[in-house]
Design a protein around this motif. Structure first.
Motif, PDB file in Angstrom:
ATOM      1  N   PRO A 782     -62.089  54.087   7.259  1.00  0.00           N
ATOM      2  CA  PRO A 782     -60.841  54.106   6.475  1.00  0.00           C
ATOM      3  C   PRO A 782     -59.819  55.125   6.981  1.00  0.00           C
ATOM      4  N   LEU A 783     -60.274  56.301   7.405  1.00  0.00           N
ATOM      5  CA  LEU A 783     -59.299  57.306   7.836  1.00  0.00           C
ATOM      6  C   LEU A 783     -58.594  56.887   9.126  1.00  0.00           C
ATOM      7  N   VAL A 784     -59.299  56.126   9.962  1.00  0.00           N
ATOM      8  CA  VAL A 784     -58.679  55.641  11.195  1.00  0.00           C
ATOM      9  C   VAL A 784     -57.732  54.473  10.870  1.00  0.00           C
ATOM     10  N   ILE A 785     -58.131  53.660   9.922  1.00  0.00           N
ATOM     11  CA  ILE A 785     -57.252  52.558   9.518  1.00  0.00           C
ATOM     12  C   ILE A 785     -55.966  53.112   8.889  1.00  0.00           C
ATOM     13  N   ASP A 786     -56.072  54.243   8.200  1.00  0.00           N
ATOM     14  CA  ASP A 786     -54.841  54.904   7.715  1.00  0.00           C
ATOM     15  C   ASP A 786     -53.898  55.212   8.878  1.00  0.00           C
TER      16      ASP A 786
END
Ligand code: B3K
Ligand code: ZN
Length: 912
Positions: A782-786
């Motif tokens: 999720p943090l990379v998709i952000d």
């Protein structure tokens, strides 16, 4: 509603001058939670007593969205009434003896989308109580000056919630009937309720035992969801370093047997310093070289440090009321900045950190200080306290502490901190108490000498301006430097009195750039032989003149070294003088600053020069950058001794936001076009140098997030970006190809994301396949998709293409407006961080903004109010943007049922 509202009017403001000590004290709190997402039951047993120093009053307890089932006093029934959201008890036992009050309520954590109070994130319970979230858990005196001892029992289904955490020490745990279990926690320290926390869910922990200097051992734990344990090493290291640093630098040891950090992906801000149980946004905990950038690594270090340092500055000594917020936040930001500098080590790496911090101050706090939300570091009033967790309270507050530090010296400041804790440990105090302690520990210091005047930094809003003018007199071989200060009016404060402004300065020889000895005409100590080349002058008057002697020619002044005060410096330096400073200043900050001033001057002239028009494709027809500037940038880039990190900062042009702040009337499109043109020229003119810089810094070896290798990655990333920009202009396909290759094979996220950014930002055809590949690679992170969302929402506008992209991103299956990180990654990246795309002449960006503010406000008022600030500076905009922006704000303001948070922001924005 907390307060009665008059139609669409605002809730009433709360004033600092109205502060009254509480009429009641709560000595102990015993809380029992039966955790259930749909209906959690909370039994709150308190021991209270009257405050004999305050006139007798009914007990008024705060509550919000609670279902009240039972109230008992000393084990029996009692009468009570509701007054708005407050539970009022009038018939309490007479006298000053303590009595027991028991309150039983329920709440619905699963429905709590505000993420204040008790809420559920991915099946785990979390709390957030600062500033006023505890009242969403139980009825209480929800104010920071009421400090109590807490005992907390958590009961929950064991399979669903195997880990049950609260503040302090675990004293008991065990099984209950029906597959449930319990854990009982006792916090050995008294605390205000905003520091209460609980966590319950399926979590795993990285653990570390450490020993303090006195030999006591402590257990450190970092809790995350199963699967994320491999990404907790850096956070744990940062925590260990923080503990050691606070003990070494300030003599402040860890005062708990166990210290826990827990990460959640649903969080309104960065992290929260609950006593012994810090709750963090996953963004500031989870890192691996494959998923986190160098910036992420350094942010984790500073946020972990920040929250840990609150354990003393904030928790052991807390705020008397929320107007004193900077007492803990300004001081703790100063401490985390110092921690990061000490961890960085070398003077050059320290300077890089200082420049980064000042950049934040100038691009975010200076505009706040000049806009409708301007407020002093210690505000006088607020409607919604959540709106005052600002860059002024945090970053300007840190600068005010830094000035104190510099005025009394490092040792003197440590002595002041010691006195502060000797006097106030265990109490709730004020900003005045802090600065008094620092001054009292340093009698005779400039701080003590000018204390009442220095305190104006806490009471007056607005950024002071210091105007400097120099006159060299060949006959007397002297240089007279006049420093004059002023500060523009801010809302509610028309008159400003002079501040105490420490100005660190030096003089350079104009021909050689050598540092000159500073002999003041009236300074006998200096004439006796001790002639420093840098010194601090304390400006206290509206205007002061200093005369430097023994100078053979007109020197080049280097003022406000290391950014010694949070002011704007106005000085008519020539280009030649700035070039001398850029090439030679011994102060790294001012060396960087000289380059920024040169670039700013070029940008402002080009913006104002009507002869310089953009052609249809948005390009400038002729060059903007003079040859000397390009050569100076080349010299920095090729410099054999300068660090890569410093070079990257110098070669990065001032942001569009910072440029806009220098102008009275802002045409965002013109600023964007000029800055892009400057960048393009820098890319093309230095093409061979960028190639050289890329080759020099391409390989940083095995991944380590230290300042040297991260500096090299930053510079190679900038070089690649510039080479891709140049390629777009020349039609070259080699560099986009190399960037794509780099993107594919990069061994760490910094290099990979820099390459992706270069492709996307330069608008080359490989951007689309790279973005698709990136999403596929990291779809479970999720943090990379952000980052993936943010990059697209923040991309340079090409013919108005960003807004349609943003609209599509909102429809993406991975998007959820309820998750603050995701909302920020798309909506804020567009509205707050992409001025060239947001300020559309057709006003569609503003309409989008108002829709999202309204949509978010129904879900999460705190996040909505942050977004509402995106148009703070609308009054500076040129037409047609100004009118369109006002209409968009008015559209939000016209909504009924807005939260206090958003209502306050838009009301202030529209005020005259
Ligand atoms: N003290 C918290 C911020 C709480 C914000 C509430 N709206 C985090 C920090 O500054 O460390
Ligand atoms: Zn803080």
């Amino acid at each position: 509603m907390l307060q009665l509202r008059d139609g669409q009017g605002q809730a009433p403001a709360i004033h600092r001058a109205d502060y009254q000590a509480p009429a009641w004290w709560i000595d102990t709190v015993d809380l029992t939670f039966d955790l259930d997402p749909a209906k959690t039951r909370v039994l709150n047993k308190m021991r209270l007593r009257r405050n004999p120093e305050v006139l007798a009053q009914p007990l008024r307890l705060d509550g919000e969205e609670l279902n009240l089932a039972r109230v008992m006093v000393n084990g029996g029934g009692t009468s009570f009434k509701m007054d708005g959201n407050q539970l009022v008890l009038e018939n309490l036992p007479e006298g000053n003896e303590p009595f027991d009050l028991e309150i039983f309520t329920t709440c619905a954590p699963a429905k709590n989308t505000q993420l204040m109070g008790l809420y559920v994130s991915q099946g785990t319970f979390f709390t957030q109580c600062e500033a006023e979230g505890f009242r969403r858990i139980t009825y209480f005196l929800d104010r920071p000056d009421v400090m109590a001892s807490y005992t907390v029992t958590l009961r929950a289904d064991k399979a669903l919630y195997p880990v049950l955490l609260s503040n302090g020490n675990l004293v008991d745990s065990g099984a209950l009937e029906d597959g449930r279990h319990f854990a009982k926690w006792v916090d050995p320290h008294k605390k205000p309720c905003y520091l209460f926390a609980l966590v319950a869910g399926k979590l795993v922990a990285r653990e570390q035992l450490i020993k303090s200097r006195s030999g006591t051992s402590h257990l450190l734990q970092v809790y995350v969801r199963p699967g994320d344990l491999g990404k907790t090493e850096h956070a744990m290291n940062s925590l260990m370093h923080s503990v050691a640093w606070d003990e070494a630098r300030f003599g402040l040891p860890l005062d708990l047997e166990r210290f826990m950090i827990v990460a959640t992906s649903d969080f309104n801000m960065g992290a929260m310093e609950n006593k012994g149980l810090n709750i963090f946004n996953t963004k500031y905990v989870l890192a691996s070289e494959a998923t986190a950038t160098d910036t992420d690594f350094s942010n984790i270090e500073s946020v972990v440090g920040h929250e840990y340092f609150h354990n003393w500055t904030g928790n052991r000594v807390t705020c008397r009321d929320w107007f004193q917020l900077s007492l803990k936040e300004g001081l703790t930001v100063f401490r985390d900045q110092e921690f990061s500098q000490d961890m960085a080590g070398s003077p050059s790496a320290r300077a890089v950190k200082r420049i980064e911090d000042v950049r934040v101050l100038r691009t975010a706090q200076f505009p706040e200080d000049a806009g409708p939300m301007a407020h002093p570091v210690r505000p006088d009033s607020y409607v919604e306290i959540n709106n005052f967790y600002t860059v002024t309270i945090y970053e300007k507050g840190a600068e005010v502490v830094r000035m104190q530090h510099n005025l009394v010296g490092r040792e003197g400041f440590a002595k002041g901190m010691k006195l502060y804790f000797d006097r106030h440990d265990g109490h709730a105090v004020t900003c005045d108490d802090f600065v008094q302690a620092i001054a009292d520990a340093n009698p005779g210091s400039p701080l003590a000498q000018h204390l009442p005047q220095f305190k104006r930094w806490y009471s007056q809003a607005g950024t002071p301006r210091v105007r400097a003018t120099g006159r060299y007199d060949a006959a007397t071989r002297s240089y007279a430097l006049t420093l004059s200060q002023s500060c523009a009016p801010t809302p509610g404060q028309s008159e400003k009195l002079p501040f105490v402004i420490p100005v660190e300065l030096g003089l350079l020889d104009a021909a050689t750039g050598a540092a000159l000895p500073l002999q003041l005409a009236d300074d006998s100590a200096a004439q006796a032989g001790a002639t420093p080349t840098s010194r601090v002058v304390v400006l206290t008057e509206a205007s002061q003149t200093l005369t430097f002697t023994h100078l053979d020619s007109e020197p080049v002044p280097s003022l406000l070294r290391d950014f010694s005060a949070p002011v704007v410096l106005d000085i008519d330096t020539t280009d030649a003088q700035l070039l001398t400073l850029l090439a030679h200043d011994a102060d790294a900050f001012n060396r960087w600053e000289a380059g920024q001033r040169l670039a700013l001057r070029i940008a402002i002239n080009a913006i104002a020069d009507n002869a310089q028009q953009t052609s249809a494709n948005g390009h400038f027809d002729h060059k903007i950058l003079p040859a000397e500037f390009v050569e100076a940038m080349r010299a920095v880039l090729r410099h054999p001794a300068l660090d890569a990190a410093f070079k990257e900062l110098v070669l990065t042009l001032p942001s569009e936001t910072y440029i806009a702040e220098q102008l009275d009337v802002v045409d965002p499109q013109r600023i964007h076009a000029v800055r892009e043109a400057m960048r393009e020229q820098l890319a093309l003119s230095l093409q061979a140098d960028w190639e050289w810089a890329w080759e020099q810094n391409e390989d940083t070896g095995g991944y380590r997030p230290d300042p040297v290798s991260s500096g090299r990655r930053a510079l190679s990333g900038l070089a690649l970006h510039m080479l891709c920009i140049a390629a777009q202009r020349t039609g070259d396909v080699v560099w986009p190809g190399k960037a794509y290759q780099r993107f594919k094979v990069a061994g760490n996220m910094t290099d990979r994301f820099n390459a992706l950014t270069a492709l996307v930002a330069s608008g080359c055809e490989l951007a689309a396949p790279a973005l698709a590949r990136f999403h596929a690679l990291f779809k479970d992170e999720p943090l990379v998709i952000d980052k993936w969302f943010a990059l697209q929402a923040g991309a340079p506008d090409r013919g108005g293409n960003v807004l349609p992209t943003v609209r599509q991103l909102l429809q993406h299956p991975d998007f959820s407006i309820k998750n603050p990180n995701r909302a920020r990654s798309v909506i804020f990246s567009y509205c707050s961080a992409n001025p060239g795309a947001f300020h559309r002449a057709d006003a569609a960006g503003y309409v989008f903004w108002s829709d999202r503010v309204i949509e978010l406000d129904a879900i999460n008022p705190q996040v909505a109010a942050r977004l509402a600030r995106a148009l703070d500076r609308w009054k500076k905009l040129a037409e047609p943007w100004r009118t369109a922006a006002r209409e968009a704000i008015a559209r939000v303001a016209a909504r009924e049922g807005l939260s206090n948070d958003v209502r306050e922001v838009v009301t202030r924005a529209l005020a005259d």
